[in-house]
Design a protein around this motif. Structure first.
Motif, PDB file in Angstrom:
ATOM      1  N   TRP A 449      -8.216 -13.839  -0.017  1.00 23.32           N
ATOM      2  CA  TRP A 449      -7.224 -12.633   0.007  1.00 23.32           C
ATOM      3  C   TRP A 449      -5.848 -13.223   0.750  1.00 23.32           C
ATOM      4  CZ3 TRP A 449      -4.068  -9.831   3.389  1.00 23.32           C
ATOM      5  CH2 TRP A 449      -3.436  -8.628   2.969  1.00 23.32           C
ATOM      6  N   TYR A 450      -5.892 -13.836   1.638  1.00 19.84           N
ATOM      7  CA  TYR A 450      -4.653 -14.303   2.238  1.00 19.84           C
ATOM      8  C   TYR A 450      -4.187 -15.328   1.196  1.00 19.84           C
ATOM      9  CZ  TYR A 450      -6.672 -11.781   6.114  1.00 19.84           C
ATOM     10  OH  TYR A 450      -7.327 -10.518   7.017  1.00 19.84           O
ATOM     11  N   PHE A 451      -5.131 -16.525   1.034  1.00 18.75           N
ATOM     12  CA  PHE A 451      -4.503 -17.647   0.315  1.00 18.75           C
ATOM     13  C   PHE A 451      -4.196 -17.154  -0.992  1.00 18.75           C
ATOM     14  CE2 PHE A 451      -7.638 -20.047   3.159  1.00 18.75           C
ATOM     15  CZ  PHE A 451      -6.556 -21.243   3.460  1.00 18.75           C
ATOM     16  N   ASN A 452      -4.601 -16.331  -1.797  1.00 20.75           N
ATOM     17  CA  ASN A 452      -4.015 -15.734  -3.053  1.00 20.75           C
ATOM     18  C   ASN A 452      -2.542 -15.118  -2.751  1.00 20.75           C
ATOM     19  OD1 ASN A 452      -7.214 -14.387  -4.454  1.00 20.75           O
ATOM     20  ND2 ASN A 452      -6.568 -16.565  -3.938  1.00 20.75           N
ATOM     21  N   LYS A 453      -2.378 -14.843  -1.717  1.00 14.28           N
ATOM     22  CA  LYS A 453      -1.059 -14.087  -1.363  1.00 14.28           C
ATOM     23  C   LYS A 453       0.132 -15.333  -1.482  1.00 14.28           C
ATOM     24  CE  LYS A 453      -1.822  -9.730  -0.558  1.00 14.28           C
ATOM     25  NZ  LYS A 453      -1.319  -8.611  -1.320  1.00 14.28           N
ATOM     26  N   VAL A 454      -0.331 -16.337  -1.174  1.00 15.19           N
ATOM     27  CA  VAL A 454       0.883 -17.591  -1.291  1.00 15.19           C
ATOM     28  C   VAL A 454       0.358 -18.559  -2.345  1.00 15.19           C
ATOM     29  CG1 VAL A 454       1.497 -17.308   1.216  1.00 15.19           C
ATOM     30  CG2 VAL A 454      -0.507 -19.005   0.429  1.00 15.19           C
ATOM     31  N   GLY A 455      -0.224 -18.052  -3.487  1.00 10.89           N
ATOM     32  CA  GLY A 455      -0.594 -18.862  -4.613  1.00 10.89           C
ATOM     33  C   GLY A 455      -1.446 -19.716  -4.271  1.00 10.89           C
ATOM     34  N   TYR A 456      -2.717 -19.929  -3.353  1.00 11.68           N
ATOM     35  CA  TYR A 456      -3.396 -20.871  -3.315  1.00 11.68           C
ATOM     36  C   TYR A 456      -4.880 -20.203  -3.394  1.00 11.68           C
ATOM     37  CZ  TYR A 456      -0.217 -24.693  -2.180  1.00 11.68           C
ATOM     38  OH  TYR A 456       0.444 -25.537  -2.102  1.00 11.68           O
ATOM     39  N   GLU A 457      -5.949 -20.660  -3.352  1.00  7.48           N
ATOM     40  CA  GLU A 457      -7.581 -20.155  -3.580  1.00  7.48           C
ATOM     41  C   GLU A 457      -8.372 -21.261  -2.860  1.00  7.48           C
ATOM     42  OE1 GLU A 457      -8.761 -19.146  -7.539  1.00  7.48           O
ATOM     43  OE2 GLU A 457      -8.351 -21.602  -8.058  1.00  7.48           O
ATOM     44  N   ILE A 458      -9.202 -20.590  -2.259  1.00 10.05           N
ATOM     45  CA  ILE A 458     -10.208 -21.442  -1.558  1.00 10.05           C
ATOM     46  C   ILE A 458     -11.730 -21.357  -2.551  1.00 10.05           C
ATOM     47  CG2 ILE A 458     -10.979 -19.690  -0.103  1.00 10.05           C
ATOM     48  CD1 ILE A 458     -11.931 -22.128   1.877  1.00 10.05           C
ATOM     49  N   VAL A 459     -12.163 -22.395  -2.914  1.00  5.09           N
ATOM     50  CA  VAL A 459     -13.256 -22.635  -3.746  1.00  5.09           C
ATOM     51  C   VAL A 459     -14.247 -23.344  -3.358  1.00  5.09           C
ATOM     52  CG1 VAL A 459     -13.790 -23.318  -6.289  1.00  5.09           C
ATOM     53  CG2 VAL A 459     -11.570 -22.387  -5.734  1.00  5.09           C
ATOM     54  N   ASN A 460     -15.481 -22.702  -3.777  1.00  4.05           N
ATOM     55  CA  ASN A 460     -16.976 -23.413  -3.291  1.00  4.05           C
ATOM     56  C   ASN A 460     -17.214 -24.358  -4.498  1.00  4.05           C
ATOM     57  OD1 ASN A 460     -19.253 -24.367  -2.317  1.00  4.05           O
ATOM     58  ND2 ASN A 460     -20.199 -22.493  -2.344  1.00  4.05           N
ATOM     59  N   LEU A 461     -17.227 -25.718  -4.385  1.00  6.80           N
ATOM     60  CA  LEU A 461     -17.503 -26.624  -5.533  1.00  6.80           C
ATOM     61  C   LEU A 461     -19.169 -26.474  -5.667  1.00  6.80           C
ATOM     62  CD1 LEU A 461     -15.038 -29.554  -4.714  1.00  6.80           C
ATOM     63  CD2 LEU A 461     -14.759 -27.601  -6.233  1.00  6.80           C
ATOM     64  N   ASN A 462     -19.619 -25.923  -4.625  1.00  2.00           N
ATOM     65  CA  ASN A 462     -21.307 -25.878  -4.980  1.00  2.00           C
ATOM     66  C   ASN A 462     -21.448 -24.679  -5.311  1.00  2.00           C
ATOM     67  OD1 ASN A 462     -21.432 -28.363  -3.795  1.00  2.00           O
ATOM     68  ND2 ASN A 462     -22.192 -27.819  -1.882  1.00  2.00           N
ATOM     69  N   SER A 463     -20.785 -23.779  -5.702  1.00  2.00           N
ATOM     70  CA  SER A 463     -21.251 -22.383  -6.369  1.00  2.00           C
ATOM     71  C   SER A 463     -21.746 -22.857  -7.628  1.00  2.00           C
ATOM     72  CB  SER A 463     -20.066 -21.696  -6.370  1.00  2.00           C
ATOM     73  OG  SER A 463     -20.369 -20.397  -7.035  1.00  2.00           O
ATOM     74  N   GLY A 464     -22.983 -22.181  -7.979  1.00  2.28           N
ATOM     75  CA  GLY A 464     -23.715 -22.542  -9.185  1.00  2.28           C
ATOM     76  C   GLY A 464     -24.399 -23.721  -9.368  1.00  2.28           C
ATOM     77  N   VAL A 465     -24.217 -24.723  -8.396  1.00  9.37           N
ATOM     78  CA  VAL A 465     -24.872 -25.989  -8.329  1.00  9.37           C
ATOM     79  C   VAL A 465     -25.658 -26.121  -6.897  1.00  9.37           C
ATOM     80  CG1 VAL A 465     -24.458 -28.255  -8.495  1.00  9.37           C
ATOM     81  CG2 VAL A 465     -22.921 -26.916  -9.297  1.00  9.37           C
TER      82      VAL A 465
END
Length: 579
Positions: A449-465
């Motif tokens: 929610w905080y990162f999106n406000k400034v145009g970034y996102e935090i992503v878990n590369l292990n999601s689904g793996v």
């Protein structure tokens, strides 16, 4: 009533055997007895270190060299029985521990941590003190943040013991040079050799200091000292009132990654010049040098500083956007890959630093987190929310500058956490109460929610793996596969594997030192399958059945959000110092 005169003399009769000889001269204090005490911990390093253990051969004398009776009344207290107003106390200090917070003495140099060197008279911590150093012929320099006496050679003055205890001393043949930054004289003292470039170091440190001066608005010192101990392999740092002690690799200055880590360490410890040394929680000063000084606020003091060290390196253009985001993502990976994040809050980690942070064991990752990493995560959320809701007009910088002015420069006191939270709202009109609340609970923020406000996102590369895992970490010890960690609630945890177990065989296969046996079993199994292990535990052979589960390990990355609006991208550029 005039204050007593307290004077220390330091000499080195047997430095090759790691000893310093200390004489403490106390004049003008006529009492039936006095208690002299050695601190038990070092401010900035929250662990009872029992410095008195290194004191030997203590004796007390009158000015005419008559012995004065004394006794030891506690682990760090000596009672001197005399109403003589002229007392000499002589003792030896053993120092042979390589760290930024402990004494180290050998034939090449002496590093003196004052809390482990100097005693104080009980009740007289505010007393002025002088220190004279007798340098052996084979050494040539003294480096310290203490003020030099104009009357006596190699003598230094402290207005009180708090300043003395916060002023490390380096004695030897260190390489030194000075340079001015915004009117403050800075000195580098390099110990242990190294392949550094003085001009480049001066330029890069200057860039860092100028950025930090800009953040805080002023520099409180006329002089600042960097003591760097160069080792074959070591790292760390400890902040002080007008100096810092750093440890790094002597071979790392021409290696890009290692050198950037050193600059980040410089940025971190220099940031403490304001944040913790002056702007501080109420519990962190005046200090009780005999016991733990508890605070729940280290997530602010160390966590905010950990957020800023790499951000300052980015602002100074020593790292690019990708490198900075990787460093910030490392905080998230470190916290969320420790099962302890479901056990310990940032505030509790701060409070329990005395028993956990500096005393890690095989179960620490299951039961605790670091207030450094979690505090940096929380600081990023505060910074991003302020940036977003003020449309880039304010950020955490503005809050810290105002807090420094209010609590230190104007009111000269420590703050309570709620006062800092209220100051955020007062300065920025942004409510960050949910972040301060999260610091004291196990509730996790939605950081996206905080990162999106400034145009970034935090992503878990292990999601689904989700690879299969037993939930252990092993090391190869001379071809023996030894368990060094067991994750909470993993198959290994439930199945009874212990740290220090040696795995001999799995599913009928002898263990391969390279780990290929386990890799094969994991690759050819499915969730819920059992692995039959033969282990050796303290020389006894045991059989265990371990059920395989999907790994819960995270691999976070922080990246630009493809759907970010132009306003979000603009705010992100401000945050990441691209504008």
């Amino acid at each position: 009533m005039s204050l007593p005169s307290i004077f220390f003399h330091i000499s080195f009769v047997e430095p090759q055997a790691h000893y310093a000889e200390i004489t403490m001269q106390i004049d003008g204090l006529r009492e039936p007895f006095i208690d002299i005490k050695m601190p038990v911990w070092a401010p900035g390093s929250y662990l009872i270190r029992e410095y008195a253990k290194n004191v030997e051969r203590l004796q007390a004398y009158t000015g005419s060299e008559e012995l004065i009776p004394h006794e030891k009344t506690s682990k760090n207290t000596w009672r001197i029985y005399s109403n003589n107003n002229d007392i000499r106390i002589r003792y030896s200090i053993y120092g042979f521990e390589n760290s930024v917070r402990t004494n180290f003495i050998d034939s090449s140099h002496a590093f003196l941590s004052p809390v482990g060197t100097f005693m104080y008279v009980d009740g007289y911590l505010n007393n002025p003190v002088q220190v004279q150093i007798e340098i052996p012929d084979f050494w040539s320099k003294i480096s310290t943040g203490l003020e030099k006496s104009t009357n006596l050679p190699n003598t230094y003055i402290a207005p009180n013991f708090d300043i003395l205890f916060d002023s490390p001393i380096e004695i030897g043949n260190q390489d030194t040079w000075t340079f001015d930054i915004d009117g403050t004289l800075h000195e580098c003292a390099m110990v242990g050799g190294g392949v550094y470039d003085k001009d480049k170091l001066t330029q890069d440190i200057t860039t860092i200091v100028e950025e930090e001066n800009r953040i805080w608005g002023c520099n409180p010192n006329a002089y600042y000292l960097f003591i760097t101990h160069n080792y074959q392999s070591n790292n760390g740092g400890l902040e002080h009132f007008n100096s810092t002690v750093l440890a790094t690799s002597r071979f790392g200055y021409n290696q890009e990654t290692t050198y950037k880590s050193y600059l980040s360490l410089v940025a971190h410890e220099y940031f403490h010049l304001w944040n913790v040394k002056r702007l501080r929680p109420k519990a962190l000063g005046p200090f009780d040098y005999e016991a733990e000084n508890y605070t729940t606020g280290l997530w602010i003091m160390e966590g905010f500083t950990s957020y800023y060290d790499n951000l300052i390196i980015r602002r100074c253009s020593f790292s690019d956007e990708k490198e900075y985001l990787q460093m910030l993502a490392l905080d998230f990976n470190t916290v969320y890959n420790r099962p302890g994040h479901e056990i310990q809050s940032a505030a509790l980690a701060s409070h329990d630093a005395w028993i956990k942070q500096y005393r890690p064991d095989e179960n620490s990752h299951n039961s605790s987190i670091s207030y450094y990493n979690k505090g940096a995560m929380l600081a990023s959320a505060i910074d991003l929310k302020i940036l977003a809701e003020t449309h880039g007009q304010k950020r955490l910088d503005d809050v810290l500058k105002s807090a420094y002015q209010k609590f230190y420069l104007v009111e000269n006191r420590g703050f309570e956490e709620h006062e800092l939270m209220e100051l955020v709202h007062q300065i920025t009109h942004v409510d960050v109460s949910e972040i301060f609340h999260a610091a004291h609970t196990l509730e996790e923020l939605d950081y996206n929610w905080y990162f999106n406000k400034v145009g970034y996102e935090i992503v878990n590369l292990n999601s689904g793996v989700q690879p299969l895992s037993m939930g252990i970490k092993t090391v190869n010890n001379d071809t023996r596969i030894i368990v060094k960690a067991v994750d909470r609630n993993s198959g290994a945890w439930k199945g009874g594997i212990n740290v220090d177990d040696e795995i001999l065989a799995a599913n009928g296969y002898r263990m391969d030192p390279t780990g290929r046996t386990i890799d094969y079993i994991l690759a050819s199994s499915k969730e819920g399958d059992y692995v039959s292990l033969i282990i050796s535990r303290d020389g006894l052979i045991k059989n265990l059945n371990i059920q395989l589960q999907y790994s819960e390990k995270k691999s976070f990355t922080i990246q630009r959000k493809e759907t970010a609006t132009s306003e979000e991208r603009r705010l992100g550029n401000i945050w990441i110092a691209l504008d």
